[in-house]
Scaffold this active site. Sequence first.
Site, short mmCIF file in Angstrom:
data_model
loop_
_atom_site.label_atom_id
_atom_site.label_comp_id
_atom_site.label_asym_id
_atom_site.label_seq_id
_atom_site.Cartn_x
_atom_site.Cartn_y
_atom_site.Cartn_z
N CYS A 28 0.83 -1.20 0.00
CA CYS A 28 0.00 0.00 0.00
C CYS A 28 0.87 1.25 0.00
CB CYS A 28 -0.92 0.00 1.23
SG CYS A 28 -2.19 1.29 1.20
N TYR A 34 -4.02 1.41 11.82
CA TYR A 34 -4.89 0.30 12.24
C TYR A 34 -5.05 -0.79 11.18
CZ TYR A 34 -8.36 3.17 9.72
OH TYR A 34 -9.03 3.91 8.79
N CYS A 35 -4.37 -0.67 10.05
CA CYS A 35 -4.59 -1.63 8.96
C CYS A 35 -4.19 -3.05 9.39
CB CYS A 35 -3.80 -1.23 7.72
SG CYS A 35 -4.06 -2.36 6.32
N GLY A 82 -4.03 -4.17 0.73
CA GLY A 82 -3.22 -3.17 0.08
C GLY A 82 -4.01 -2.14 -0.74
N ASP A 310 -11.43 -13.10 4.48
CA ASP A 310 -10.53 -11.95 4.45
C ASP A 310 -9.95 -11.67 5.83
OD1 ASP A 310 -9.28 -9.60 3.44
OD2 ASP A 310 -10.93 -8.41 4.21
N CYS A 354 -30.71 -14.30 22.92
CA CYS A 354 -30.76 -12.84 22.84
C CYS A 354 -31.94 -12.36 22.02
CB CYS A 354 -29.46 -12.31 22.25
SG CYS A 354 -29.38 -10.52 22.10
N CYS A 360 -28.25 -9.91 14.54
CA CYS A 360 -26.81 -9.95 14.81
C CYS A 360 -26.17 -11.30 14.52
CB CYS A 360 -26.58 -9.58 16.28
SG CYS A 360 -24.88 -9.71 16.83
#
Length: 446
Positions: A28, A34-35, A82, A310, A354, A360
């Site tokens: 990148c 934070y990546c 990236g 991912d 829940c 969720c």
Amino acid sequence: MNTELTDAGTAFTDQPFHVMTKPIGPICNLDCTYCYYLHKEELYPRGNKWKMTDDCLESYIAQYIRSQPPGTSEITFAWQGGEPTLLGLDFFERCVEIQQKHERRGMSISNTLQTNGVLLDDDWCRFFLKHRFLIGLSIDGPADLHDEFRVDHQGAGSHSRVMAAMRKLRKFGVEYNALVVVNRHNGAHGGRIYRYLRDAGCRYVQFIPIVEKQGIGRHAETDAPLTGFTAFDKAQSAVSSRSVLPEQFGQFLIDVFDEWVQRDVGRVFVQIFDQALSAWVGVEPSLCVFRRTCGRALAMEHNGDVYSCDHFVEPEHLLGNVNVIPLEELVNSGQQQAFGDAKLETLPQYCLDCEVRHACNGECPKNRFLMTPDGAEGLNYLCAGYRAFFNHIDGPMQKMAQLLKQRRSPALIMEAARGKHTPGRNDPCPCGSGRKFKSCCQKNGS
């Protein structure tokens, strides 16, 4: 091959699948603090060429098209990094050429590309428009919020360059989504960020919570991740200082929703609100993190290595390589089905009971590293935030779901949210179209 039925009653192998493709791996031109993907360079040896070869590219595209279940009329190729634009425009022109070569009759092919926008120019925008690319543009709000973490390799903020890219996309009429990473720094500014993006012309917005688990480590001999669960009331101790706090994320979403539901329904589309409305209508959300099971959203590295997800690009979740094993076999493998089924099978009773589970479903397994109040393992780190948010929107979502079932516009919820009556025939339509109510939503059956 395992073809047992999933919870929805459809064989795992008959479900459409999606691959997030990383043609340049983690390389990148920004150095966002934070990546989570930058460290993936460690997976491959030094000297590795971070570019998908033409042979690998064609093999993947052909297999991806061929491997989709019968009856699939539309498929989407997703390009990420990236920073994929580092490959140059020629690479993506070649992608489109190969897609057209292998396209099946009656099939529609589309492309999405996630970018930081730094390299976008007129040529890129003309290409995106011509070939109908949907662009995901990463922006974390106004400059003081965005530039906290989204910096280049010299430490300079990228906000001005991202906004220039946004203006170019709008100038050329390229469809784009704003992708906002919600972190500890911008997490108290949900309403402000939403208004900033809306007023800048963004019509499609996604909010992605940053959750960086820390302090667990990896096994010294096997390199496998060490397991460990943190008490639910000690959640903050399990994550980095950049990670959004659970309650903070919930309030962020609430603040955005309260702004949106009063004036922007039908004009601005927020991904999590769309997913929630599906759940309240009784249709399982389409986004993998909110589905009961997962496993049909995979990731592929630049060399053809395919991983379960991912967020699980780790050695233990490597399924194989498309240059060695057919993509269809990897996607439908027993290993991948077990990965997807584990999302439901490992859900603690606390979550099963829940009141907002239908919306969720325990969210993404990567965030399930807390213990429930009764000591069971597997509670999602963001549980407190999601629970507060989904309960907050229950009333409006029920009303919008009812409007949809009556074939009326969900935008009518805005009148109720503002405490007003249904508009008269000659009043401005609440959907924001600029037309009179009688010529818009009323005419269309609302």
